[in-house]
Scaffold this motif. Structure first.
Motif, PDB file in Angstrom:
ATOM      1  N   GLY A  98     -12.008   4.430   8.698  1.00  0.00           N
ATOM      2  CA  GLY A  98     -10.767   4.298   9.454  1.00  0.00           C
ATOM      3  C   GLY A  98     -10.064   5.628   9.576  1.00  0.00           C
ATOM      4  N   GLY A  99      -8.766   5.586   9.874  1.00  0.00           N
ATOM      5  CA  GLY A  99      -8.002   6.816  10.019  1.00  0.00           C
ATOM      6  C   GLY A  99      -7.504   7.298   8.679  1.00  0.00           C
ATOM      7  N   TYR A 100      -6.207   7.159   8.441  1.00  0.00           N
ATOM      8  CA  TYR A 100      -5.678   7.581   7.149  1.00  0.00           C
ATOM      9  C   TYR A 100      -5.841   6.456   6.123  1.00  0.00           C
ATOM     10  CZ  TYR A 100      -1.444   4.870   8.343  1.00  0.00           C
ATOM     11  OH  TYR A 100      -0.561   3.867   8.670  1.00  0.00           O
ATOM     12  N   TYR A 101      -5.933   6.824   4.841  1.00  0.00           N
ATOM     13  CA  TYR A 101      -6.108   5.854   3.767  1.00  0.00           C
ATOM     14  C   TYR A 101      -4.736   5.406   3.246  1.00  0.00           C
ATOM     15  CZ  TYR A 101     -11.021   7.339   3.641  1.00  0.00           C
ATOM     16  OH  TYR A 101     -12.329   7.613   3.966  1.00  0.00           O
ATOM     17  N   THR A 102      -4.690   4.179   2.727  1.00  0.00           N
ATOM     18  CA  THR A 102      -3.409   3.602   2.313  1.00  0.00           C
ATOM     19  C   THR A 102      -3.431   3.130   0.861  1.00  0.00           C
ATOM     20  OG1 THR A 102      -4.086   1.411   3.115  1.00  0.00           O
ATOM     21  CG2 THR A 102      -2.854   2.801   4.645  1.00  0.00           C
ATOM     22  N   THR A 103      -2.270   3.235   0.220  1.00  0.00           N
ATOM     23  CA  THR A 103      -2.018   2.535  -1.036  1.00  0.00           C
ATOM     24  C   THR A 103      -0.724   1.751  -0.849  1.00  0.00           C
ATOM     25  OG1 THR A 103      -0.792   4.404  -1.998  1.00  0.00           O
ATOM     26  CG2 THR A 103      -3.155   4.293  -2.435  1.00  0.00           C
ATOM     27  N   GLU A 104      -0.535   0.707  -1.658  1.00  0.00           N
ATOM     28  CA  GLU A 104       0.584  -0.214  -1.476  1.00  0.00           C
ATOM     29  C   GLU A 104       1.254  -0.497  -2.818  1.00  0.00           C
ATOM     30  OE1 GLU A 104       0.835  -4.924  -0.306  1.00  0.00           O
ATOM     31  OE2 GLU A 104      -0.255  -3.599   1.065  1.00  0.00           O
ATOM     32  N   TYR A 105       2.508  -0.078  -2.946  1.00  0.00           N
ATOM     33  CA  TYR A 105       3.160  -0.111  -4.263  1.00  0.00           C
ATOM     34  C   TYR A 105       2.205   0.510  -5.285  1.00  0.00           C
ATOM     35  CZ  TYR A 105       7.191  -2.940  -2.871  1.00  0.00           C
ATOM     36  OH  TYR A 105       8.363  -3.386  -2.297  1.00  0.00           O
ATOM     37  N   GLY A 106       1.526   1.547  -4.840  1.00  0.00           N
ATOM     38  CA  GLY A 106       0.553   2.231  -5.686  1.00  0.00           C
ATOM     39  C   GLY A 106       1.059   3.614  -6.048  1.00  0.00           C
ATOM     40  N   SER A 107       0.122   4.540  -6.212  1.00  0.00           N
ATOM     41  CA  SER A 107       0.505   5.896  -6.613  1.00  0.00           C
ATOM     42  C   SER A 107      -0.214   6.952  -5.800  1.00  0.00           C
ATOM     43  CB  SER A 107       0.201   6.094  -8.102  1.00  0.00           C
ATOM     44  OG  SER A 107      -1.161   5.795  -8.378  1.00  0.00           O
ATOM     45  N   GLY A 108      -0.892   6.528  -4.731  1.00  0.00           N
ATOM     46  CA  GLY A 108      -1.520   7.499  -3.856  1.00  0.00           C
ATOM     47  C   GLY A 108      -2.810   8.076  -4.395  1.00  0.00           C
ATOM     48  N   PHE A 109      -3.161   9.249  -3.899  1.00  0.00           N
ATOM     49  CA  PHE A 109      -4.439   9.885  -4.213  1.00  0.00           C
ATOM     50  C   PHE A 109      -4.215  11.309  -4.709  1.00  0.00           C
ATOM     51  CE2 PHE A 109      -5.214   6.767  -0.871  1.00  0.00           C
ATOM     52  CZ  PHE A 109      -6.342   6.093  -1.329  1.00  0.00           C
ATOM     53  N   ASP A 110      -5.291  11.881  -5.220  1.00  0.00           N
ATOM     54  CA  ASP A 110      -5.330  13.294  -5.575  1.00  0.00           C
ATOM     55  C   ASP A 110      -6.581  13.910  -4.980  1.00  0.00           C
ATOM     56  OD1 ASP A 110      -3.053  13.895  -7.236  1.00  0.00           O
ATOM     57  OD2 ASP A 110      -3.937  12.632  -8.781  1.00  0.00           O
ATOM     58  N   ASN A 111      -6.419  15.089  -4.412  1.00  0.00           N
ATOM     59  CA  ASN A 111      -7.565  15.898  -4.004  1.00  0.00           C
ATOM     60  C   ASN A 111      -8.559  15.161  -3.108  1.00  0.00           C
ATOM     61  OD1 ASN A 111      -6.645  18.077  -5.649  1.00  0.00           O
ATOM     62  ND2 ASN A 111      -7.482  17.022  -7.442  1.00  0.00           N
ATOM     63  N   ILE A 112      -8.066  14.527  -2.041  1.00  0.00           N
ATOM     64  CA  ILE A 112      -8.981  13.945  -1.064  1.00  0.00           C
ATOM     65  C   ILE A 112      -8.797  14.655   0.275  1.00  0.00           C
ATOM     66  CG2 ILE A 112      -9.017  11.695  -2.196  1.00  0.00           C
ATOM     67  CD1 ILE A 112      -7.301  10.647   0.153  1.00  0.00           C
ATOM     68  N   ASP A 113      -9.899  14.855   0.972  1.00  0.00           N
ATOM     69  CA  ASP A 113      -9.864  15.551   2.250  1.00  0.00           C
ATOM     70  C   ASP A 113      -9.661  14.538   3.369  1.00  0.00           C
ATOM     71  OD1 ASP A 113     -10.014  17.521   4.144  1.00  0.00           O
ATOM     72  OD2 ASP A 113     -12.214  17.500   4.248  1.00  0.00           O
ATOM     73  N   LYS A 114      -8.523  13.841   3.304  1.00  0.00           N
ATOM     74  CA  LYS A 114      -8.227  12.777   4.260  1.00  0.00           C
ATOM     75  C   LYS A 114      -6.726  12.525   4.236  1.00  0.00           C
ATOM     76  CE  LYS A 114      -9.928   9.467   6.957  1.00  0.00           C
ATOM     77  NZ  LYS A 114     -10.781   9.747   8.121  1.00  0.00           N
ATOM     78  N   PRO A 115      -6.113  12.324   5.391  1.00  0.00           N
ATOM     79  CA  PRO A 115      -4.693  11.940   5.375  1.00  0.00           C
ATOM     80  C   PRO A 115      -4.519  10.611   4.651  1.00  0.00           C
ATOM     81  CG  PRO A 115      -5.394  12.568   7.594  1.00  0.00           C
ATOM     82  CD  PRO A 115      -6.632  12.457   6.762  1.00  0.00           C
ATOM     83  N   TRP A 116      -3.404  10.462   3.936  1.00  0.00           N
ATOM     84  CA  TRP A 116      -3.156   9.201   3.247  1.00  0.00           C
ATOM     85  C   TRP A 116      -1.655   8.903   3.208  1.00  0.00           C
ATOM     86  CZ3 TRP A 116      -0.317   9.278  -1.360  1.00  0.00           C
ATOM     87  CH2 TRP A 116      -0.263  10.492  -2.050  1.00  0.00           C
ATOM     88  N   GLU A 117      -1.384   7.649   2.883  1.00  0.00           N
ATOM     89  CA  GLU A 117       0.003   7.187   2.917  1.00  0.00           C
ATOM     90  C   GLU A 117       0.225   6.124   1.852  1.00  0.00           C
ATOM     91  OE1 GLU A 117       2.250   5.752   6.762  1.00  0.00           O
ATOM     92  OE2 GLU A 117       1.141   4.067   5.890  1.00  0.00           O
ATOM     93  N   GLU A 118       1.304   6.264   1.108  1.00  0.00           N
ATOM     94  CA  GLU A 118       1.760   5.227   0.188  1.00  0.00           C
ATOM     95  C   GLU A 118       2.844   4.427   0.900  1.00  0.00           C
ATOM     96  OE1 GLU A 118       1.456   3.538  -2.427  1.00  0.00           O
ATOM     97  OE2 GLU A 118       3.430   3.012  -3.175  1.00  0.00           O
ATOM     98  N   ASN A 119       2.678   3.096   0.937  1.00  0.00           N
ATOM     99  CA  ASN A 119       3.725   2.266   1.530  1.00  0.00           C
ATOM    100  C   ASN A 119       4.276   1.318   0.486  1.00  0.00           C
ATOM    101  OD1 ASN A 119       2.312  -0.651   2.277  1.00  0.00           O
ATOM    102  ND2 ASN A 119       0.851   1.034   2.463  1.00  0.00           N
ATOM    103  N   ARG A 120       5.596   1.221   0.451  1.00  0.00           N
ATOM    104  CA  ARG A 120       6.272   0.411  -0.550  1.00  0.00           C
ATOM    105  C   ARG A 120       7.701   0.126  -0.076  1.00  0.00           C
ATOM    106  NH1 ARG A 120       7.701   1.398  -5.709  1.00  0.00           N
ATOM    107  NH2 ARG A 120       9.527   0.220  -5.076  1.00  0.00           N
ATOM    108  N   GLY A 121       8.319  -0.864  -0.706  1.00  0.00           N
ATOM    109  CA  GLY A 121       9.703  -1.173  -0.402  1.00  0.00           C
ATOM    110  C   GLY A 121      10.652  -0.448  -1.330  1.00  0.00           C
ATOM    111  N   ILE A 122      11.949  -0.538  -1.022  1.00  0.00           N
ATOM    112  CA  ILE A 122      12.973   0.024  -1.896  1.00  0.00           C
ATOM    113  C   ILE A 122      13.101  -0.856  -3.142  1.00  0.00           C
ATOM    114  CG2 ILE A 122      15.435   0.598  -2.074  1.00  0.00           C
ATOM    115  CD1 ILE A 122      15.402   1.146   0.940  1.00  0.00           C
ATOM    116  N   GLY A 123      12.922  -2.169  -2.945  1.00  0.00           N
ATOM    117  CA  GLY A 123      12.878  -3.109  -4.052  1.00  0.00           C
ATOM    118  C   GLY A 123      11.435  -3.530  -4.311  1.00  0.00           C
TER     119      GLY A 123
END
Length: 527
Positions: free
Chosen positions: A308-333
């Motif tokens: 796919g395009g960019y990689y996602t995490t959800e209420y997670g902590s993201g990535f380290d050292n990957i050659d790919k755009p990524w995004e953490e998505n989460r709420g304020i609560g």
């Protein structure tokens, strides 16, 4: 001569058309597409979960309120988990108490009035937040659409979109126009899964999920001719849903609204062969009106973090050292959809959210921060305040965030034992305050975050340095100068061995450029 010139122009135009790459419905071909750069430069976006579930706006704490309809209809049995039981019983109890046992989920359409919704006001808040893109749930897993989808109403057999029922408004269109008027990219979330679409019944979905229907994923076509009536009906229902609802809806939002970003979801329990998403993505990359701009995520059928395009995490902590755009998505609560029983202690503070953003950007990612508006169309004031506070910080320090790249190391640790950082895609343990300003006894903290833009290095300090800031092990021969963003006087500094030592001015509370996270810019370093 004019004829020759015209012929040459025609030949050149034909060469350009021929040169345009045609994408095929394979991951090898789809993954070869270069991700549009605007996404990696944007760094900060706003997610919006808004729909029929916003009417009850309720779930047991720690859960997702947008799953209210699913929790309500969940049938408990001996195999049900404790988690399922808690969510179902909470929703059922609330539904019976507030709306009555005979009130159906579809009845929420009349209560989803959105009468206070002002798209320009929303877009104004997003502009002040510093967000560079917005992603609205055009359709969540309940199938209800926030644009005039005829396929939704036809398949459900009743008005099942925001123009034919409830608000009587094209909510996607209104917000898209308002957001773009503010110069912000507009994206759309689209769930490929439709919980209770009559074309593909809940019973058929559950049988496939539980493995009751033995389906050979390497020979899917054979199932349409299967002698097993239950298997054939389920596969026929799935195909009908995909080709008569999912495909037309997807193409409609692309052609009508031209979203800069498409956030797919609902993919996790079937693979991309069953979801038939690869042909849809090939169509998108080849035919979308804004095909050179559109960005996609990685949620297309059990391929997260792989295709796919960019990689996602959800209420997670993201990535380290990957050659790919990524995004953490989460709420304020703890919920994406509005949950009325969340209190102040359930919301992250503005400082926490800014530090989450900084940490994620230092590791090369984006933060997609969710808000859950109420059914009447108002964004809860506390959510607006959090966004404005982030925007105030970005007004001073945005130079160190937008358009930056990762530095050779993402941060500088203080003395002490370095804590292990858990990386996870879903609800991972991630306490940014313990990593920065509130470390446990004897543990190291991230005393400086690094980002880079061209030859400038940005050093973001979670705690305001006392007297001196030492940037350690900086391998540079040239430094043009050092400044603090938001402070108009140059800073004294010196090179000491492999370190840069900066004299930090002792500012009063009225002189500091922001309330937390101070950025020191080391200009034009050589490496």
């Amino acid at each position: 001569m004019k004829k020759l010139t015209l012929i040459m122009l025609i030949v050149f135009a034909m060469q350009q058309i021929t040169a345009q790459k045609i994408y095929e419905a394979t991951w090898e071909s789809l993954d070869s597409r270069k991700d549009p750069e605007w996404f990696s430069d944007a760094k900060f976006g706003i997610f919006i979960h808004w729909g029929l579930y916003s009417v009850p706006g309720y779930t047991a704490k720690g859960n997702y309120a947008e799953w209210y309809g699913n929790h309500l209809k969940k049938v408990l049995n001996e195999k049900s988990s404790k988690h399922d039981s808690i969510r179902h019983l909470a929703a059922k109890s609330y539904q019976d108490k507030v709306y009555g046992a005979d009130f159906k989920y579809s009845d929420f359409r009349d209560l989803f009035t959105t009468h206070e919704f002002d798209a320009k006001q929303w877009a104004g808040v997003f502009k002040k937040s510093g967000a560079k893109y917005v992603v609205l749930t055009s359709k969540h897993h309940d199938g209800y659409c926030l644009w005039p989808s005829k396929e939704a109403s036809k398949s459900f057999g009743l008005p099942w979109n925001s123009v034919e029922s409830g608000p009587k408004r094209d909510l996607v269109g209104e917000l898209t126009n308002a957001v773009r008027a503010e110069g912000i990219k507009m994206g759309l979330y689209y769930s490929i899964w439709d919980w209770y679409n009559p074309y593909w019944s809940a019973e058929q979905q559950e049988a496939l999920k539980s493995g009751t229907l033995a389906v050979d994923l390497n020979n899917i076509e054979a199932h349409s001719k299967s002698s097993n009536k239950e298997v054939k009906e389920s596969m026929d229902g799935l195909s009908k849903y995909i080709h008569e609802v999912m495909y037309p809806q997807f193409k409609e939002i692309v052609n009508n609204y031209q979203p800069s970003l498409i956030f797919s979801d609902g993919d996790w329990w079937m693979n991309d062969d069953l979801w038939e998403t690869r042909p849809l993505l090939a169509w998108l990359f080849n035919n979308a009106p804004n095909k050179d701009e559109v960005v996609i995520n990685d949620r297309w059928g059990q391929v997260r973090g792989e295709h796919g395009g960019y990689y996602t995490t959800e209420y997670g902590s993201g990535f380290d050292n990957i050659d790919k755009p990524w995004e953490e998505n989460r709420g304020i609560g703890h919920s994406f959809g509005y949950n009325r029983i969340e209190n102040l202690e359930d919301y992250k503070t503005s400082q926490e959210l800014v530090y989450v953003l900084i940490d994620i950007v230092s590791r090369g990612g984006n933060l997609l921060l969710n808000i859950g508006p109420r059914a009447d169309g108002l964004i809860p004031v506390i959510m607006q305040q959090r966004l404005i506070d982030i925007g105030d910080w970005l007004d001073v320090n945005g130079e160190a965030i937008y358009g930056t790249k990762t530095f050779g190391r993402t941060c500088q640790w203080s003395a002490g034992k370095k804590p292990s950082e858990v990386r996870g895609g879903f609800k991972a343990e991630y306490d940014v305050m313990a990593l920065t300003v509130e470390p446990k006894e004897g543990m190291a903290s991230k005393e400086v975050f690094f980002t880079q833009k061209e030859n400038d290095l940005y050093c973001i300090c979670p705690v305001y340095p006392k007297g001196k800031l030492i940037i350690k092990d900086l391998d540079t021969e040239i430094v043009e100068g050092v400044e603090m963003l938001g402070y108009d006087k140059p800073l004294e500094w010196k090179k000491q061995g492999g370190n840069i030592v900066i004299n930090v001015p002792p500012l009063t509370i009225s002189e500091v450029p922001c309330n937390f996270a101070w950025t020191f810019k080391i200009k034009n370093i050589s490496q």
